[in-house]
Design an enzyme around this catalytic site. Structure first.
Site, PDB file in Angstrom:
ATOM      1  N   ARG A 122       0.852  -1.196   0.000  1.00 27.51           N
ATOM      2  CA  ARG A 122       0.000   0.000   0.000  1.00 27.51           C
ATOM      3  C   ARG A 122       0.885   1.242   0.000  1.00 27.51           C
ATOM      4  NH1 ARG A 122      -4.820  -2.642   1.706  1.00 27.51           N
ATOM      5  NH2 ARG A 122      -6.157  -1.501   0.312  1.00 27.51           N
ATOM      6  N   GLN A 127      -0.471   2.767  -5.920  1.00 30.81           N
ATOM      7  CA  GLN A 127      -1.929   2.980  -5.801  1.00 30.81           C
ATOM      8  C   GLN A 127      -2.717   2.604  -7.066  1.00 30.81           C
ATOM      9  OE1 GLN A 127      -2.837   6.854  -4.250  1.00 30.81           O
ATOM     10  NE2 GLN A 127      -2.423   6.221  -2.150  1.00 30.81           N
ATOM     11  N   ASP A 130      -3.557  -1.107  -7.077  1.00 32.35           N
ATOM     12  CA  ASP A 130      -4.069  -1.649  -5.814  1.00 32.35           C
ATOM     13  C   ASP A 130      -5.461  -2.287  -5.991  1.00 32.35           C
ATOM     14  OD1 ASP A 130      -4.938  -2.104  -3.253  1.00 32.35           O
ATOM     15  OD2 ASP A 130      -4.431  -0.116  -2.491  1.00 32.35           O
ATOM     16  N   SER A 133      -7.964  -2.196  -2.934  1.00 26.32           N
ATOM     17  CA  SER A 133      -8.737  -0.955  -2.772  1.00 26.32           C
ATOM     18  C   SER A 133      -9.819  -0.837  -3.831  1.00 26.32           C
ATOM     19  CB  SER A 133      -7.819   0.269  -2.865  1.00 26.32           C
ATOM     20  OG  SER A 133      -6.999   0.331  -1.746  1.00 26.32           O
ATOM     21  N   TYR A 228      -1.887  -1.609   8.035  1.00 25.90           N
ATOM     22  CA  TYR A 228      -2.966  -2.548   8.361  1.00 25.90           C
ATOM     23  C   TYR A 228      -3.192  -2.603   9.866  1.00 25.90           C
ATOM     24  CZ  TYR A 228      -2.895  -4.368   3.608  1.00 25.90           C
ATOM     25  OH  TYR A 228      -2.987  -4.493   2.257  1.00 25.90           O
TER      26      TYR A 228
HETATM   27  P1  NAD Z   1      -8.603  -4.277   5.598  1.00 22.11           P
HETATM   28  O1  NAD Z   1      -9.594  -4.769   4.585  1.00 22.11           O
HETATM   29  O2  NAD Z   1      -7.390  -5.088   5.870  1.00 22.11           O
HETATM   30  O3  NAD Z   1      -9.364  -4.070   7.004  1.00 22.11           O
HETATM   31  C1  NAD Z   1     -10.575  -3.356   7.072  1.00 22.11           C
HETATM   32  C2  NAD Z   1     -10.613  -2.559   8.337  1.00 22.11           C
HETATM   33  O4  NAD Z   1     -10.889  -3.404   9.452  1.00 22.11           O
HETATM   34  C3  NAD Z   1      -9.326  -1.829   8.670  1.00 22.11           C
HETATM   35  O5  NAD Z   1      -9.567  -0.446   8.689  1.00 22.11           O
HETATM   36  C4  NAD Z   1      -8.958  -2.386  10.051  1.00 22.11           C
HETATM   37  O6  NAD Z   1      -8.340  -1.409  10.869  1.00 22.11           O
HETATM   38  C5  NAD Z   1     -10.288  -2.811  10.584  1.00 22.11           C
HETATM   39  N1  NAD Z   1     -10.312  -3.746  11.710  1.00 22.11           N
HETATM   40  C6  NAD Z   1      -9.524  -4.828  11.966  1.00 22.11           C
HETATM   41  N2  NAD Z   1      -9.901  -5.436  13.110  1.00 22.11           N
HETATM   42  C7  NAD Z   1     -10.965  -4.745  13.597  1.00 22.11           C
HETATM   43  C8  NAD Z   1     -11.812  -4.872  14.726  1.00 22.11           C
HETATM   44  N3  NAD Z   1     -11.618  -5.839  15.621  1.00 22.11           N
HETATM   45  N4  NAD Z   1     -12.803  -3.970  14.887  1.00 22.11           N
HETATM   46  C9  NAD Z   1     -13.011  -2.969  13.992  1.00 22.11           C
HETATM   47  N5  NAD Z   1     -12.242  -2.799  12.905  1.00 22.11           N
HETATM   48  C10 NAD Z   1     -11.237  -3.666  12.703  1.00 22.11           C
HETATM   49  O7  NAD Z   1      -8.180  -2.786   5.273  1.00 22.11           O
HETATM   50  P2  NAD Z   1      -8.075  -2.050   3.878  1.00 22.11           P
HETATM   51  O8  NAD Z   1      -9.387  -1.554   3.493  1.00 22.11           O
HETATM   52  O9  NAD Z   1      -7.375  -2.947   2.921  1.00 22.11           O
HETATM   53  O10 NAD Z   1      -7.147  -0.819   4.250  1.00 22.11           O
HETATM   54  C11 NAD Z   1      -6.063  -0.954   5.145  1.00 22.11           C
HETATM   55  C12 NAD Z   1      -5.361   0.347   5.277  1.00 22.11           C
HETATM   56  O11 NAD Z   1      -4.586   0.654   4.130  1.00 22.11           O
HETATM   57  C13 NAD Z   1      -6.266   1.540   5.447  1.00 22.11           C
HETATM   58  O12 NAD Z   1      -5.664   2.422   6.332  1.00 22.11           O
HETATM   59  C14 NAD Z   1      -6.271   2.191   4.108  1.00 22.11           C
HETATM   60  O13 NAD Z   1      -6.617   3.547   4.179  1.00 22.11           O
HETATM   61  C15 NAD Z   1      -4.839   1.974   3.749  1.00 22.11           C
HETATM   62  N6  NAD Z   1      -4.589   2.112   2.327  1.00 22.11           N
HETATM   63  C16 NAD Z   1      -3.489   2.818   1.937  1.00 22.11           C
HETATM   64  C17 NAD Z   1      -3.224   2.963   0.589  1.00 22.11           C
HETATM   65  C18 NAD Z   1      -2.028   3.728   0.125  1.00 22.11           C
HETATM   66  O14 NAD Z   1      -1.705   3.654  -1.001  1.00 22.11           O
HETATM   67  N7  NAD Z   1      -1.358   4.445   0.955  1.00 22.11           N
HETATM   68  C19 NAD Z   1      -4.051   2.369  -0.336  1.00 22.11           C
HETATM   69  C20 NAD Z   1      -5.147   1.647   0.104  1.00 22.11           C
HETATM   70  C21 NAD Z   1      -5.405   1.511   1.461  1.00 22.11           C
END
Ligand code: NAD
Length: 381
Positions: A122, A127, A130, A133, A228
């Site tokens: 990530r 991006q 990805d 996402s 994550y």
């Molecule tokens: P994911 O699908 O792995 O998880 C979904 C969400 O579940 C996460 O926000 C996580 O914190 C939450 N979670 C885990 N256990 C939990 C619990 N017990 N109770 C409540 N929530 C819980 O996550 P994702 O959608 O793939 O995204 C992960 C991170 O990566 C996010 O911060 C996203 O913004 C970030 N991201 C960054 C980029 C980048 O390029 N910089 C791109 C995409 C996503």
């Protein structure tokens, strides 16, 4: 270099890995693109559009799998097709490597370089590639549409001569990409929305969408270097269930989208809690494919418990297959384009590059991905 795109054969999968627009971009790079006949049928992209974009049509899947140096697809390769892949060839798809040790070992044994699109890091530069996402965003949208269809009320506030309707209450648990889109979609439909995530950094994002962030004191939670969530301890998860109970019980719609990368999803809502919800309300469990956030949710089913519907449909992105395919195809196109070597007219497999280090799982007859090797070692110890 010849690229082949086979049709998806996984039951219920309507997404298509490569669109005619992406074909045109690849052809412009100098790629020889071959696609299986009827590749885009599930999303109404006719063969003629692929031909116009410069692809050749294949009527022999097997011969084309054997002849291609690079394969692009949505789902992991079927086990019995791996021996048809060219030794030294590259296979790019979703791979689910954490749960597919046998398949991954077979790919390594067949001398295939397998790329897992889930493992693209990530980081900003990656991006456009990805897929997690691009697909999770659509999952969030679809989850709310399913909830709207199943719940016994409307989302917006309405003032009418027959009386006043209060906005529906929606609670989103897990605010990653899917959760954020669920909040945005619920708000657009007029719901009053609150949300919770174990990563405190999410609070601002929730507020910026006009929703309320629920604060629960679970002790140290935080996130990994990759952004994550860290897995909660058993005690923390228990505490979360207790502290969250009132928010779940007072909601008309609960969307669960909590995941811990590479692990089974945490069970956040127990059957006891579902039974305390108002009959007629709905829980949509978007994590059903990784084990589920809701006790009693069943893959591809709508279960009713004490009048509360628990929706557990898998592969929600495939329900909006046209846009999901467009986005997925753009991700694959960006990936190939980024690593394309214009001089050799081939995919530049620089295994020291941070993106490839993270997402190439097998190469040269071995599993070379450190994260995956560690996961398999832990599973056997
Ligand atoms: P994911 O699908 O792995 O998880 C979904 C969400 O579940 C996460 O926000 C996580 O914190 C939450 N979670 C885990 N256990 C939990 C619990 N017990 N109770 C409540 N929530 C819980 O996550 P994702 O959608 O793939 O995204 C992960 C991170 O990566 C996010 O911060 C996203 O913004 C970030 N991201 C960054 C980029 C980048 O390029 N910089 C791109 C995409 C996503």
């Amino acid at each position: 270099m010849r690229i082949f795109v086979p049709k998806e054969i996984f039951p219920g999968e309507k997404r298509v890995a490569v669109s005619p627009i992406t074909v045109a971009k690849l052809v412009k790079l100098g790629v020889d693109v071959e696609v299986e006949q009827n590749l885009g049928a599930s999303v109404n992209w006719p063969d003629s559009h692929y031909e116009t974009a410069g692809a050749r049509l294949s009527s022999s899947r097997r011969a084309s799998l054997r002849g291609a140096e690079l394969i692009l697809r949505v789902r992991k390769p079927p086990f019995d097709e791996i021996d048809d892949l060219k030794a030294g060839g590259i296979h790019i798809s979703l791979l689910d490597p954490f749960n597919e040790e046998k398949l991954v070992r077979h790919l390594a044994g067949a001398q295939v370089t397998a790329v897992s699109m889930e493992m693209i890091p990530r980081v900003t530069v990656a991006q456009p590639m990805d897929v997690l996402s691009s697909q999770a965003n659509l999952v969030g949208y679809v989850s709310v549409i399913l909830a709207a269809n199943a719940v016994d009320r409307i989302f917006p506030m309405m003032t009418t001569a027959a009386g006043m309707i209060k906005p529906l209450r929606m609670f989103v648990i897990g605010v990653g990409v899917a959760g954020l889109q669920a909040i945005a979609t619920g708000r657009r439909l007029g719901a009053w929305v609150e949300a919770f995530d174990t990563r405190p950094v999410v609070e601002e994002q929730v507020k910026s969408l006009g929703a309320k962030f629920v604060k629960l004191d679970l002790g140290e939670t935080g996130e990994t270097a990759g952004g994550y969530a860290k897995e909660l301890t058993t005690e923390q998860l228990q505490r979360q269930r207790q502290l969250m109970a009132d928010h779940v019980v007072s909601a008309d719609v609960v969307i669960t989208a909590a995941q811990v990368f590479g692990k089974k999803a945490p069970v956040i809502i127990t059957s006891d809690l579902v039974q305390k919800m108002r009959p007629g309300s709905v829980v949509v469990d978007t994590a059903v494919e990784t084990g589920g956030n809701v006790e009693g949710s069943m893959r591809d089913q709508e279960v009713t418990l004490n009048g509360v519907k628990i929706v557990g449909f898998a592969n929600l992105a495939s329900r909006v297959a046209s846009h999901a395919s467009e986005m997925y195809s753009n991700n694959l196109g960006a990936f190939v384009q980024y690593f394309w070597n214009r001089e050799t007219k081939a995919f530049g497999l620089d295994l020291t590059h941070e993106i490839l280090k993270a997402c190439v799982v097998t190469h040269g007859g071995e599993i070379i991905n450190q994260t995956i090797l560690q996961t398999y070692a832990q599973a056997t110890s």
